[in-house]
Design an enzyme around this catalytic site. Structure first.
Site, PDB file in Angstrom:
ATOM      1  N   GLU A 108     -17.520  23.892 -14.116  1.00  0.00           N
ATOM      2  CA  GLU A 108     -17.888  22.601 -14.717  1.00  0.00           C
ATOM      3  C   GLU A 108     -17.105  21.468 -14.069  1.00  0.00           C
ATOM      4  O   GLU A 108     -17.641  20.400 -13.766  1.00  0.00           O
ATOM      5  CB  GLU A 108     -17.600  22.615 -16.223  1.00  0.00           C
ATOM      6  CG  GLU A 108     -18.521  23.523 -17.012  1.00  0.00           C
ATOM      7  CD  GLU A 108     -18.080  23.603 -18.465  1.00  0.00           C
ATOM      8  OE1 GLU A 108     -18.672  22.903 -19.285  1.00  0.00           O
ATOM      9  OE2 GLU A 108     -17.123  24.349 -18.762  1.00  0.00           O
TER      10      GLU A 108
ATOM     11  N   GLN B 279      -7.142  -1.666   4.466  1.00  0.00           N
ATOM     12  CA  GLN B 279      -6.050  -0.935   3.810  1.00  0.00           C
ATOM     13  C   GLN B 279      -6.586  -0.104   2.644  1.00  0.00           C
ATOM     14  O   GLN B 279      -5.986   0.903   2.272  1.00  0.00           O
ATOM     15  CB  GLN B 279      -5.008  -1.947   3.321  1.00  0.00           C
ATOM     16  CG  GLN B 279      -3.899  -1.369   2.496  1.00  0.00           C
ATOM     17  CD  GLN B 279      -2.774  -2.365   2.307  1.00  0.00           C
ATOM     18  OE1 GLN B 279      -2.105  -2.747   3.257  1.00  0.00           O
ATOM     19  NE2 GLN B 279      -2.584  -2.825   1.083  1.00  0.00           N
TER      20      GLN B 279
ATOM     21  N   SER C 249       0.827  -1.219   0.000  1.00  0.00           N
ATOM     22  CA  SER C 249       0.000   0.000   0.000  1.00  0.00           C
ATOM     23  C   SER C 249       0.853   1.257   0.000  1.00  0.00           C
ATOM     24  O   SER C 249       0.349   2.363   0.161  1.00  0.00           O
ATOM     25  CB  SER C 249      -0.920   0.003   1.226  1.00  0.00           C
ATOM     26  OG  SER C 249      -0.159  -0.071   2.412  1.00  0.00           O
TER      27      SER C 249
ATOM     28  N   ASN D 241      -1.716  -2.335  13.183  1.00  0.00           N
ATOM     29  CA  ASN D 241      -3.163  -2.076  13.226  1.00  0.00           C
ATOM     30  C   ASN D 241      -3.504  -0.809  14.005  1.00  0.00           C
ATOM     31  O   ASN D 241      -4.285   0.021  13.542  1.00  0.00           O
ATOM     32  CB  ASN D 241      -3.906  -3.271  13.834  1.00  0.00           C
ATOM     33  CG  ASN D 241      -3.711  -4.542  13.016  1.00  0.00           C
ATOM     34  OD1 ASN D 241      -3.161  -4.476  11.916  1.00  0.00           O
ATOM     35  ND2 ASN D 241      -4.130  -5.676  13.538  1.00  0.00           N
TER      36      ASN D 241
ATOM     37  N   ASN E 296     -15.144  29.440 -22.047  1.00  0.00           N
ATOM     38  CA  ASN E 296     -15.841  28.401 -21.282  1.00  0.00           C
ATOM     39  C   ASN E 296     -15.601  28.482 -19.779  1.00  0.00           C
ATOM     40  O   ASN E 296     -14.479  28.731 -19.347  1.00  0.00           O
ATOM     41  CB  ASN E 296     -15.407  27.021 -21.782  1.00  0.00           C
ATOM     42  CG  ASN E 296     -15.763  26.813 -23.236  1.00  0.00           C
ATOM     43  OD1 ASN E 296     -16.778  27.316 -23.717  1.00  0.00           O
ATOM     44  ND2 ASN E 296     -14.906  26.086 -23.946  1.00  0.00           N
TER      45      ASN E 296
ATOM     46  N   SER F 259     -11.962  27.406 -26.802  1.00  0.00           N
ATOM     47  CA  SER F 259     -12.209  26.175 -27.539  1.00  0.00           C
ATOM     48  C   SER F 259     -11.136  26.028 -28.603  1.00  0.00           C
ATOM     49  O   SER F 259     -10.686  27.018 -29.184  1.00  0.00           O
ATOM     50  CB  SER F 259     -13.595  26.250 -28.194  1.00  0.00           C
ATOM     51  OG  SER F 259     -13.644  25.387 -29.310  1.00  0.00           O
TER      52      SER F 259
ATOM     53  N   HIS G 178     -37.967  25.867  -9.330  1.00  0.00           N
ATOM     54  CA  HIS G 178     -38.138  25.057 -10.550  1.00  0.00           C
ATOM     55  C   HIS G 178     -37.415  25.693 -11.736  1.00  0.00           C
ATOM     56  O   HIS G 178     -37.798  25.479 -12.884  1.00  0.00           O
ATOM     57  CB  HIS G 178     -39.618  24.872 -10.916  1.00  0.00           C
ATOM     58  CG  HIS G 178     -40.482  24.482  -9.763  1.00  0.00           C
ATOM     59  ND1 HIS G 178     -40.807  23.169  -9.488  1.00  0.00           N
ATOM     60  CD2 HIS G 178     -41.065  25.240  -8.799  1.00  0.00           C
ATOM     61  CE1 HIS G 178     -41.571  23.140  -8.401  1.00  0.00           C
ATOM     62  NE2 HIS G 178     -41.731  24.379  -7.957  1.00  0.00           N
TER      63      HIS G 178
ATOM     64  N   LYS H 101     -15.511  31.007 -28.391  1.00  0.00           N
ATOM     65  CA  LYS H 101     -15.883  30.440 -27.091  1.00  0.00           C
ATOM     66  C   LYS H 101     -15.062  30.948 -25.909  1.00  0.00           C
ATOM     67  O   LYS H 101     -13.864  31.154 -26.013  1.00  0.00           O
ATOM     68  CB  LYS H 101     -15.752  28.908 -27.135  1.00  0.00           C
ATOM     69  CG  LYS H 101     -16.766  28.200 -27.989  1.00  0.00           C
ATOM     70  CD  LYS H 101     -18.210  28.451 -27.575  1.00  0.00           C
ATOM     71  CE  LYS H 101     -18.529  27.856 -26.221  1.00  0.00           C
ATOM     72  NZ  LYS H 101     -18.536  26.397 -26.253  1.00  0.00           N
TER      73      LYS H 101
ATOM     74  N   TYR I 276      -9.337  -6.037  13.007  1.00  0.00           N
ATOM     75  CA  TYR I 276      -8.723  -5.553  11.769  1.00  0.00           C
ATOM     76  C   TYR I 276      -8.845  -6.601  10.665  1.00  0.00           C
ATOM     77  O   TYR I 276      -8.705  -7.790  10.891  1.00  0.00           O
ATOM     78  CB  TYR I 276      -7.238  -5.223  12.006  1.00  0.00           C
ATOM     79  CG  TYR I 276      -6.537  -4.773  10.734  1.00  0.00           C
ATOM     80  CD1 TYR I 276      -6.587  -3.444  10.321  1.00  0.00           C
ATOM     81  CD2 TYR I 276      -5.851  -5.679   9.920  1.00  0.00           C
ATOM     82  CE1 TYR I 276      -5.983  -3.024   9.145  1.00  0.00           C
ATOM     83  CE2 TYR I 276      -5.237  -5.271   8.744  1.00  0.00           C
ATOM     84  CZ  TYR I 276      -5.310  -3.942   8.362  1.00  0.00           C
ATOM     85  OH  TYR I 276      -4.710  -3.539   7.201  1.00  0.00           O
TER      86      TYR I 276
HETATM   87  N1  ARG Z   1      -0.948  -1.294   5.366  1.00  0.00           N
HETATM   88  C1  ARG Z   1      -1.886  -1.694   6.346  1.00  0.00           C
HETATM   89  C2  ARG Z   1      -3.161  -0.839   6.284  1.00  0.00           C
HETATM   90  O1  ARG Z   1      -3.118   0.183   5.703  1.00  0.00           O
HETATM   91  C3  ARG Z   1      -1.303  -1.555   7.710  1.00  0.00           C
HETATM   92  C4  ARG Z   1      -1.860  -2.506   8.714  1.00  0.00           C
HETATM   93  C5  ARG Z   1      -1.478  -3.891   8.335  1.00  0.00           C
HETATM   94  N2  ARG Z   1      -1.704  -4.840   9.364  1.00  0.00           N
HETATM   95  C6  ARG Z   1      -1.595  -6.120   9.157  1.00  0.00           C
HETATM   96  N3  ARG Z   1      -1.738  -6.912  10.138  1.00  0.00           N
HETATM   97  N4  ARG Z   1      -1.313  -6.619   7.968  1.00  0.00           N
HETATM   98  O2  ARG Z   1      -4.191  -1.198   6.772  1.00  0.00           O
END
Ligand code: ARG
Length: 456
Positions: free
Chosen positions: A289, A321, A22, A109, A284, A276, A155, A282, A316
């Site tokens: 938007e 994640q 992540s 966690n 815009n 445009s 309306h 134009k 958890y």
């Molecule tokens: N990257 C994980 C998250 O964002 C961190 C926690 C991961 N915990 C675990 N036991 N794998 O949630």
């Protein structure tokens, strides 16, 4: 090698690592992660879980890593599972065995739940600041248009004349509730999950209240399972952002309409509109938007995170994640949109005379004439129907109300007198209003004064 690898007999398949990593998303939490770790180390020292000198070495190492990440010296890629792992591994590389003491009584966690709350606290403040800036810009436009009369709509049909300042003040009130919602969510956010460890707590003699205090929290999230299991505060925050975006999208829609030739009411500064590639004529209104369009992203984030959390068993789960992508998307989109809405409103000229002539004798005055009859003792429903007949008469003759004669008026209702003609101007309509919070010049002036005090 991942931190947790010793019980495994094979290295992690690289596609699995890539899928589960992540870091590309959570790297932006590095500052909060380091702040949290430093508070944790201070507590570990105080509770004699680690020695003073080891603790100090860890703190120095963490500060160095903070600089390395900020300067881009420490490279980040998907081979690091997440920001927590990257920082801990780097720490061990920098200070050796001593670095391995940091994670006592902590799990990723509670660590990630903490990082998110620290991050959210700052972002709530920043979002509130940006809403305030927009409110101030709306207020200054309202100040310049406290005598500008425009048609008000229901309306999207012309309904009654209003002061343009009154219209802008409506948005200021809407955005004020957005601020309240964010602050309220900020109160619930401000409890520390740190020390919940994986979810069951720890046998080490930690002091959760101390880390909470050091990090500026109002207290701790009491139940350790709850502390790592929920993301309700994030959902609440994104919900508040979604409402703000809904408000912005309405302002944007009106700006798009007002900028059209048909309305011809608003003119964006050239530096804030685009052209445009094909049609040379134009100009815009892309800012409103895009704000209208980006509203979908934040609604999506809200639905996204609600769906991630739906039906998850405690405590958890790795699904969680996926929370951050929605959180960050909502934060960035809302902040950008607020900023650009502020610029747009600052750099727009509204034509104060645009509707003046058009509103003379306009049917938008019909409600005022009905109320004129009510003041003369006519039951409202009868007055309403008398005015309906007058509008129908005008439609048949292709004329406006001020072009009718007193005889015409009297035919519709004998209670009409000569002074009805004084009411056939848009200015008279707004001046005639007297109820609290109405579009009358006095009420608008009062509201402007109050907002000036409140916002400045
Ligand atoms: N990257 C994980 C998250 O964002 C961190 C926690 C991961 N915990 C675990 N036991 N794998 O949630």
């Amino acid at each position: 090698m991942p931190l947790w690898n010793s019980r495994f007999r094979k290295p992690l398949n690289y596609e699995v690592l890539k899928f589960t990593s992540s870091i590309e998303i959570d790297k932006r939490l590095y500052n909060d992660d380091i702040d949290g770790s430093i508070a944790h180390v201070r507590m570990l020292i105080k509770k004699k879980i680690i020695s003073h000198s080891d603790g100090k070495a860890i703190q120095r190492g963490l500060e160095r890593i903070r600089k390395e990440i900020a300067s881009g010296k420490l490279s980040i890629n998907w081979r690091n599972e997440d920001i927590h792992t990257l920082i801990e591994e780097r720490l061990v590389r920098l200070i050796g065995e001593r670095g391995k003491r940091l994670h006592a009584a902590r799990s990723r966690n509670d660590q990630v739940a903490l990082d998110e709350r620290l991050y959210l606290r700052k972002e709530i403040q920043e979002t509130v600041k940006r809403i305030n800036a927009l409110q101030l810009t709306l207020l200054s436009q309202a100040e310049s248009h406290k005598t500008t009369v425009v048609p008000g709509y229901t309306h999207l049909q012309r309904a009654q004349p209003i002061l343009f300042a009154h219209h802008l003040l409506a948005y200021i009130s809407m955005f004020e509730r957005d601020v309240e919602r964010l602050r309220d969510c900020g109160k619930r956010n401000n409890y520390s999950p740190l020390g919940a460890a994986a979810f069951a707590g720890t046998s080490l003699s930690i002091d959760r209240k101390m880390t909470a205090r050091v990090l500026g929290f109002s207290g701790i999230v009491e139940n350790s399972i709850d502390a790592v299991s929920d993301r309700d505060v994030l959902i609440e925050f994104i919900g508040a952002c979604a409402i703000t975006m809904m408000h912005l999208s309405r302002l944007s829609e009106e700006m798009v309409l007002w900028c059209s030739q048909e309305f011809g009411f608003a003119q964006l500064d050239d530096a804030y509109a685009t052209g445009s590639s094909l049609m040379p004529n134009k100009k815009n209104p892309d800012i409103p938007e895009l704000i209208r369009g980006k509203t979908g992203r934040v609604y999506g984030s809200l639905m996204g995170l609600l769906t991630v959390m739906k039906a998850l068993p405690l405590a958890y789960n790795r699904d969680m994640q996926e929370d951050k992508i929605h959180l960050f998307e909502a934060v960035e989109t809302t902040k950008d949109s607020l900023r650009l809405a502020t610029l747009m409103m600052k750099h727009t000229t509204f034509r104060s005379d645009r509707f003046e002539k058009q509103l003379k004798g306009d049917f938008a005055l019909a409600t005022d004439l009905a109320e004129y009859l009510v003041r003369r003792g006519v039951p409202f429903r009868s007055a309403h129907s008398a005015l309906g007949n007058l509008v129908a008469l005008c439609n048949a003759r292709r004329c406006l109300l001020h072009e009718l004669s007193l005889v015409d008026f009297k035919k519709a209702s004998p209670s009409f007198e000569e002074d009805v003609f004084l009411l056939l101007y848009p200015g008279a309509s707004v001046k005639g209003k007297s109820s609290e919070g109405s579009t009358s010049p006095e009420e608008v002036e009062k509201a402007l004064r109050q907002w000036k005090k409140r916002l400045r």
